[in-house]
Design an enzyme around this catalytic site. Sequence first.
Site, mmCIF file in Angstrom:
data_model
loop_
_atom_site.group_PDB
_atom_site.id
_atom_site.type_symbol
_atom_site.label_atom_id
_atom_site.label_comp_id
_atom_site.label_asym_id
_atom_site.label_seq_id
_atom_site.Cartn_x
_atom_site.Cartn_y
_atom_site.Cartn_z
ATOM 1 N N ASP A 152 3.411 1.102 -4.677
ATOM 2 C CA ASP A 152 2.590 1.858 -5.615
ATOM 3 C C ASP A 152 2.252 0.901 -6.756
ATOM 4 O O ASP A 152 3.128 0.545 -7.553
ATOM 5 C CB ASP A 152 3.372 3.068 -6.125
ATOM 6 C CG ASP A 152 2.602 3.869 -7.170
ATOM 7 O OD1 ASP A 152 1.492 3.458 -7.563
ATOM 8 O OD2 ASP A 152 3.127 4.914 -7.613
ATOM 9 N N VAL A 153 1.010 0.471 -6.842
ATOM 10 C CA VAL A 153 0.671 -0.566 -7.823
ATOM 11 C C VAL A 153 0.652 -0.039 -9.250
ATOM 12 O O VAL A 153 0.506 -0.829 -10.186
ATOM 13 C CB VAL A 153 -0.681 -1.253 -7.494
ATOM 14 C CG1 VAL A 153 -0.598 -2.017 -6.187
ATOM 15 C CG2 VAL A 153 -1.824 -0.251 -7.505
ATOM 16 N N LYS A 211 -13.245 -1.725 -14.119
ATOM 17 C CA LYS A 211 -13.699 -2.895 -13.373
ATOM 18 C C LYS A 211 -14.291 -3.962 -14.295
ATOM 19 O O LYS A 211 -14.171 -5.162 -14.029
ATOM 20 C CB LYS A 211 -14.703 -2.479 -12.303
ATOM 21 C CG LYS A 211 -14.093 -1.653 -11.177
ATOM 22 C CD LYS A 211 -12.976 -2.391 -10.457
ATOM 23 C CE LYS A 211 -12.482 -1.657 -9.242
ATOM 24 N NZ LYS A 211 -11.407 -2.379 -8.525
ATOM 25 N N THR A 241 -16.777 2.041 3.111
ATOM 26 C CA THR A 241 -15.352 2.306 3.311
ATOM 27 C C THR A 241 -15.103 3.773 2.974
ATOM 28 O O THR A 241 -16.001 4.498 2.552
ATOM 29 C CB THR A 241 -14.472 1.429 2.407
ATOM 30 O OG1 THR A 241 -14.599 1.878 1.045
ATOM 31 C CG2 THR A 241 -14.866 -0.035 2.493
ATOM 32 N N TYR A 289 -14.035 4.320 -13.989
ATOM 33 C CA TYR A 289 -13.978 3.279 -12.956
ATOM 34 C C TYR A 289 -14.738 2.042 -13.411
ATOM 35 O O TYR A 289 -14.251 0.914 -13.312
ATOM 36 C CB TYR A 289 -14.571 3.828 -11.663
ATOM 37 C CG TYR A 289 -14.574 2.866 -10.499
ATOM 38 C CD1 TYR A 289 -13.547 2.887 -9.562
ATOM 39 C CD2 TYR A 289 -15.609 1.949 -10.312
ATOM 40 C CE1 TYR A 289 -13.545 2.014 -8.482
ATOM 41 C CE2 TYR A 289 -15.620 1.076 -9.243
ATOM 42 C CZ TYR A 289 -14.584 1.117 -8.324
ATOM 43 O OH TYR A 289 -14.587 0.241 -7.259
ATOM 44 N N ASN A 322 -6.282 -5.884 -5.027
ATOM 45 C CA ASN A 322 -7.386 -5.109 -4.470
ATOM 46 C C ASN A 322 -7.186 -3.602 -4.525
ATOM 47 O O ASN A 322 -8.157 -2.850 -4.449
ATOM 48 C CB ASN A 322 -7.598 -5.543 -3.014
ATOM 49 C CG ASN A 322 -8.536 -4.641 -2.264
ATOM 50 O OD1 ASN A 322 -9.745 -4.633 -2.508
ATOM 51 N ND2 ASN A 322 -7.994 -3.835 -1.352
ATOM 52 N N ASP A 350 0.853 -1.185 0.000
ATOM 53 C CA ASP A 350 0.000 0.000 0.000
ATOM 54 C C ASP A 350 0.885 1.230 0.000
ATOM 55 O O ASP A 350 2.054 1.170 0.412
ATOM 56 C CB ASP A 350 -0.906 0.010 1.249
ATOM 57 C CG ASP A 350 -2.179 0.816 1.056
ATOM 58 O OD1 ASP A 350 -2.077 2.026 0.787
ATOM 59 O OD2 ASP A 350 -3.275 0.237 1.175
#
Length: 278
Positions: free
Chosen positions: A59-60, A155, A186, A151, A85, A36
């Site tokens: 950092d993905v 997805k 969240t 987004y 995720n 993360d």
Amino acid sequence: MRFSGKVAVVTGGASGIGRATALRLAEEGATVLVGDLDMAGGEELAGTSNGRIRFVRTDVTSEADILALLNAAAELGGPDILFNNAGAGGLRAKIDEIDAAGWDRTMDLLLRSVALGIRHAAPLMAKKGGGAIVNTASVAALAAGAAPTAYSVAKAGVLHLTKLAAADLAKDKIRVNAVLPGFIATNIFASSIGLEGEARERANALIQGVGQQAQPIQRPGRPEDIAAAVAFLASEDASFITGTHILVDGGISVGPRHSWDPSTPGLFEALAALAPTE
């Protein structure tokens, strides 16, 4: 202790769904590496886990960071499990207002990172004789109206990538599935529009209230609800499952509100009310 002796990698694991999943996997015996950008959250999580969870700043959107995270798992004997995720709300503009840079940033974070996570985890898992990969998609992958355009497209890409990767990696005994969260309480909603402090708390309270009325199961979804589904898909209990997904959405996708809320009449009921009575 379904994951005793296993090494799991969870991206975006410092908060929300990722944190709940890291805790769930660790509770069931896994050694978990959390990747993360949130160093404070990641280090706090690791520090309270009695050594079951380790934090690696990741950092993905950086392929080098993804490699470093997975190589750290390999040094521990893994990875056996990968939960792709990490994510955020991304570009909020409609299709006639998007800019190329914002679109690319969203795809890098939500789709490219998943592809690269799978790509670099697969050879390591193949050497071990197999593994399980779970990707976070969304109900937004299935229809319009649940999230911004970029987004939702990303997805949907994750959902299709899951199927393709499952086909490609079956030869190596690597299963690939996805989990599709619905309305989960969240910080992602507040963060996606830049809310902080008191404004974030008010937004989260609003989310809790709306979530109680938005779907047939009248409570907001919890990160732990997703963690339970991920743990199942990653476990041997799901050893005959690959290339598919689990919806964890409180039923929000079953149909329009009138299909499950008796106080909201649908078209058929409205027409029936016009019929003459004897």
